[in-house]
Every structure is written in structure tokens, then in C-alpha cells.
Design a protein around this motif. Sequence first.
Motif, PDB file in Angstrom:
ATOM      1  N   ILE A 237       0.811  -1.223   0.000  1.00  0.00           N
ATOM      2  CA  ILE A 237       0.000   0.000   0.000  1.00  0.00           C
ATOM      3  C   ILE A 237       0.842   1.269   0.000  1.00  0.00           C
ATOM      4  O   ILE A 237       0.549   2.223  -0.725  1.00  0.00           O
ATOM      5  N   ILE A 238       1.906   1.329   0.788  1.00  0.00           N
ATOM      6  CA  ILE A 238       2.634   2.569   1.020  1.00  0.00           C
ATOM      7  C   ILE A 238       3.306   3.085  -0.250  1.00  0.00           C
ATOM      8  O   ILE A 238       3.733   2.315  -1.110  1.00  0.00           O
ATOM      9  N   ALA A 239       3.401   4.391  -0.362  1.00  0.00           N
ATOM     10  CA  ALA A 239       4.006   5.020  -1.530  1.00  0.00           C
ATOM     11  C   ALA A 239       5.521   4.848  -1.536  1.00  0.00           C
ATOM     12  O   ALA A 239       6.141   4.726  -0.480  1.00  0.00           O
ATOM     13  N   PRO A 240       6.140   4.833  -2.722  1.00  0.00           N
ATOM     14  CA  PRO A 240       7.600   4.880  -2.782  1.00  0.00           C
ATOM     15  C   PRO A 240       8.126   6.098  -2.016  1.00  0.00           C
ATOM     16  O   PRO A 240       7.543   7.184  -2.090  1.00  0.00           O
ATOM     17  N   GLN A 241       9.191   5.872  -1.262  1.00  0.00           N
ATOM     18  CA  GLN A 241       9.813   6.888  -0.417  1.00  0.00           C
ATOM     19  C   GLN A 241       8.922   7.323   0.748  1.00  0.00           C
ATOM     20  O   GLN A 241       9.175   8.345   1.389  1.00  0.00           O
ATOM     21  N   GLY A 242       7.890   6.523   1.017  1.00  0.00           N
ATOM     22  CA  GLY A 242       7.019   6.816   2.141  1.00  0.00           C
ATOM     23  C   GLY A 242       7.704   6.536   3.464  1.00  0.00           C
ATOM     24  O   GLY A 242       8.835   6.041   3.523  1.00  0.00           O
ATOM     25  N   ARG A 243       6.978   6.842   4.550  1.00  0.00           N
ATOM     26  CA  ARG A 243       7.512   6.640   5.899  1.00  0.00           C
ATOM     27  C   ARG A 243       6.570   5.714   6.664  1.00  0.00           C
ATOM     28  O   ARG A 243       5.372   5.973   6.733  1.00  0.00           O
ATOM     29  N   PHE A 244       7.164   4.678   7.239  1.00  0.00           N
ATOM     30  CA  PHE A 244       6.401   3.618   7.898  1.00  0.00           C
ATOM     31  C   PHE A 244       6.727   3.634   9.382  1.00  0.00           C
ATOM     32  O   PHE A 244       7.888   3.479   9.770  1.00  0.00           O
ATOM     33  N   GLY A 245       5.718   3.810  10.216  1.00  0.00           N
ATOM     34  CA  GLY A 245       5.900   3.828  11.664  1.00  0.00           C
ATOM     35  C   GLY A 245       5.330   2.583  12.303  1.00  0.00           C
ATOM     36  O   GLY A 245       4.277   2.079  11.892  1.00  0.00           O
ATOM     37  N   ILE A 246       6.005   2.079  13.342  1.00  0.00           N
ATOM     38  CA  ILE A 246       5.579   0.843  13.997  1.00  0.00           C
ATOM     39  C   ILE A 246       5.841   0.947  15.494  1.00  0.00           C
ATOM     40  O   ILE A 246       6.843   1.539  15.918  1.00  0.00           O
ATOM     41  N   ILE A 247       4.929   0.409  16.305  1.00  0.00           N
ATOM     42  CA  ILE A 247       5.112   0.452  17.752  1.00  0.00           C
ATOM     43  C   ILE A 247       4.998  -0.905  18.431  1.00  0.00           C
ATOM     44  O   ILE A 247       5.416  -1.052  19.580  1.00  0.00           O
ATOM     45  N   ASP A 248       4.428  -1.889  17.770  1.00  0.00           N
ATOM     46  CA  ASP A 248       4.150  -3.140  18.489  1.00  0.00           C
ATOM     47  C   ASP A 248       5.340  -4.093  18.468  1.00  0.00           C
ATOM     48  O   ASP A 248       6.250  -3.975  17.643  1.00  0.00           O
ATOM     49  N   ASP A 249       5.335  -5.027  19.435  1.00  0.00           N
ATOM     50  CA  ASP A 249       6.375  -6.040  19.539  1.00  0.00           C
ATOM     51  C   ASP A 249       5.996  -7.229  18.659  1.00  0.00           C
ATOM     52  O   ASP A 249       4.880  -7.749  18.751  1.00  0.00           O
ATOM     53  N   ILE A 250       6.927  -7.668  17.822  1.00  0.00           N
ATOM     54  CA  ILE A 250       6.644  -8.758  16.899  1.00  0.00           C
ATOM     55  C   ILE A 250       7.522  -9.952  17.252  1.00  0.00           C
ATOM     56  O   ILE A 250       8.751  -9.859  17.226  1.00  0.00           O
ATOM     57  N   LYS A 251       6.900 -11.045  17.628  1.00  0.00           N
ATOM     58  CA  LYS A 251       7.645 -12.254  17.967  1.00  0.00           C
ATOM     59  C   LYS A 251       8.429 -12.739  16.748  1.00  0.00           C
ATOM     60  O   LYS A 251       7.892 -12.840  15.651  1.00  0.00           O
ATOM     61  N   GLY A 252       9.691 -13.008  16.961  1.00  0.00           N
ATOM     62  CA  GLY A 252      10.524 -13.475  15.867  1.00  0.00           C
ATOM     63  C   GLY A 252      11.154 -12.360  15.067  1.00  0.00           C
ATOM     64  O   GLY A 252      11.924 -12.619  14.136  1.00  0.00           O
ATOM     65  N   GLY A 253      10.826 -11.108  15.382  1.00  0.00           N
ATOM     66  CA  GLY A 253      11.445  -9.981  14.695  1.00  0.00           C
ATOM     67  C   GLY A 253      10.617  -9.459  13.539  1.00  0.00           C
ATOM     68  O   GLY A 253       9.602 -10.037  13.132  1.00  0.00           O
ATOM     69  N   PHE A 254      11.063  -8.347  12.986  1.00  0.00           N
ATOM     70  CA  PHE A 254      10.347  -7.654  11.909  1.00  0.00           C
ATOM     71  C   PHE A 254      11.268  -7.526  10.700  1.00  0.00           C
ATOM     72  O   PHE A 254      12.347  -6.924  10.786  1.00  0.00           O
ATOM     73  N   ASP A 255      10.862  -8.095   9.577  1.00  0.00           N
ATOM     74  CA  ASP A 255      11.677  -8.094   8.358  1.00  0.00           C
ATOM     75  C   ASP A 255      11.440  -6.797   7.588  1.00  0.00           C
ATOM     76  O   ASP A 255      10.368  -6.595   7.015  1.00  0.00           O
ATOM     77  N   VAL A 256      12.450  -5.928   7.568  1.00  0.00           N
ATOM     78  CA  VAL A 256      12.302  -4.645   6.870  1.00  0.00           C
ATOM     79  C   VAL A 256      12.684  -4.736   5.396  1.00  0.00           C
ATOM     80  O   VAL A 256      12.446  -3.797   4.628  1.00  0.00           O
ATOM     81  N   MET A 257      13.279  -5.852   4.962  1.00  0.00           N
ATOM     82  CA  MET A 257      13.787  -5.941   3.594  1.00  0.00           C
ATOM     83  C   MET A 257      12.740  -5.727   2.503  1.00  0.00           C
ATOM     84  O   MET A 257      13.045  -5.144   1.465  1.00  0.00           O
ATOM     85  N   PRO A 258      11.469  -6.171   2.693  1.00  0.00           N
ATOM     86  CA  PRO A 258      10.488  -5.919   1.637  1.00  0.00           C
ATOM     87  C   PRO A 258      10.275  -4.435   1.336  1.00  0.00           C
ATOM     88  O   PRO A 258       9.761  -4.088   0.260  1.00  0.00           O
TER      89      PRO A 258
END
Length: 338
Positions: A237-258
Amino acid sequence: MRAVGYLTPQPITAETSLVDIDLPVPEARGHDLLVEVKAVSVNPVDTKVRSAAQPEPGQHRILGYDASGVVKAVGENVTLFKLGDEVFYAGVINRPGTNSEFHLVDERIVGLKPKTLSFAEAAAIPLTAITAYEMLFHRLKVHDKVAGANNALLVTGGAGGVGSMAIQLARSLTNLTIVTTTSRPETSQWVKDLGAHHVLDHSNALAPQYAALDIGAPAFVFSVTRSDLHVADLQAIIAPQGRFGIIDDIKGGFDVMPFKGKAVSIHWESMFTRPVFQTTDMIEQHKLLTHVAELVDTGQIRTTLTETLGTINAANLKKAHALIESGRTKGKIVLEGF
């Protein structure tokens, strides 16, 4: 003084998951205020700490990360407040919490209570307001537009405490198009009343629903909850060069590569960061709470209190924790008085 705490992490259904205790009244020193607590609200962080954090041996851990009350004493370095001031604040995770008759808090993370609100109404605001405000204006910097993107904000879980405040702040202080997500008719109406322009159903795939709005890719996404379930849709959904904010804890970590292909920046928010690390800009929380109080008193935003469960004691706090853990609350749950 009366307080509520626990000795060992347990499920909320356990008889001693939270217990009533008696403690000495602490003494205000340095930048601390001694606040007589009038009301508290309960947040997901309370349940996370209670279920996982082991207190020091033989010591009760006192939870509570929202309060409103009256200043009863001040430390020798206090300059922002005086005795008798009515205040509201969220405290900090590495000190005893607000579930006690008297509580110490650094003045630099405290604001004067909105004049138009009761103590119960005010106690519902601080943690969620700080989290939403810092994310929108200090992390995502939503006043700084993203080239080619729709000047829009997508907030997941809009009916929760943080989402409810983020919608209001964005509607009052920006010209963003606000899109949010819920899953029930009553929560959908709640977020519309708070100012959301569009509502998606987060029990179904979000990307096709957002595309159907035909409003263009959003510059900003604020992933409040269950980011693990929605990350693929949000990346789409997010636009190219957009800004993504996150606050929750994700078990196993959060993959930022996509997000790399779109050069999307990732922004974490933890409202405890400034007070835990005593950052040089720690007073920004005092400033933003002062701004929030002004917005409340001028009718631009409102409290998100939806339920008051009675006085501050172990039995009522256990009820509040159970409701939070159900994942089906809207707004904020408050307890008032001892």
C-alpha cells in the motif's frame, strides 16, 4: 499508602496475578513531583509487563503508565509545577508505576491537566497521546510531504487507545486524508466520529480495500498493532519513499527488507525512550502534553475514555487487564480513586 503490584509474572486469571499491598509514601527529590493519584488508565504495556517481567526478589512490581492527580510535594530542582497543581502524565517503565496512592514522576514528562476534563477523563489520555504525537510529528514528520505520494495517513487498529488519539491529532493538526482499520460496526462508527475519512476492515486483506478507495498511495503508514499480520499489505500500500511507523512487539522480529525496493524509511516509537535514557530533549513530553491539553480545552480533540471500572484496587485492575487482553476494547479503560 495503598498500591497494587505483583511478585511473579502470571496469567491474569491467577489469584495473585495482581495483589493489594501497603507501601511507604516516597519522598520527592531533584526534578520529581510527588503526585496524589486520582485516576489511572490501563494500557497494553501493563499486561505485557505483568505477564513477563520478573520483579526484584521479594519486591512487588507496581504497574501503571497513565495517571492524573494533584501535586503534593516537589523536589528541590522543580521549576515547572507547584503544590496543588492538577497534572496528567504517563510515567516511565523503569520506575514504580502509577497504581499507588502517591507516585513520583519527573516534571519534564508531566503536563497540567486539561481544565475541561475530570481526573478520570484526563487519565485516559497521556500514554496514547504521547505515543501518537511523537510518532506523527517527531518520527514520521507528517508535515514534511513525500514527493509523488498522496498526502494520506493509514493507521491500523484505529479504535484502540493509540489509534483513537492518532486519528484525532492528525485531523486537528494536519490536512492529511486519514484512513484507518477496524473490524466491527461499533468501532467503525467510533473512528468516523473521531475524524477518519475512510475505514477498512482489518479482518480481511487491506491492500485490495485500499486500492478500491482510488485515492493514491499514502505517504505515511502507522502500524499500531498486529504488524506481523498486515506487513505484506502495508508494504504493498505505502508510496515509494514513504515513511512507515511501527510500535508493536513482533515475535521473531520484523523483516524490513520488503520495504527496500520502495526506499521506505522505518520509524520506531517508544514513548518511554526519552525518560528512560534521560535524553536532552526529554522536556518535549512536557511540551506536547501541554499542547494536547490546549487542544482538549479548545474542543479540537476529546478524551478517549470509554469505560470506568471503579476504584483502583487489585480486583478491578484484574478486570481491566482481562479486557485489554481480549483485544476487543475501544478507547481507554479507567479506574478512579482509592
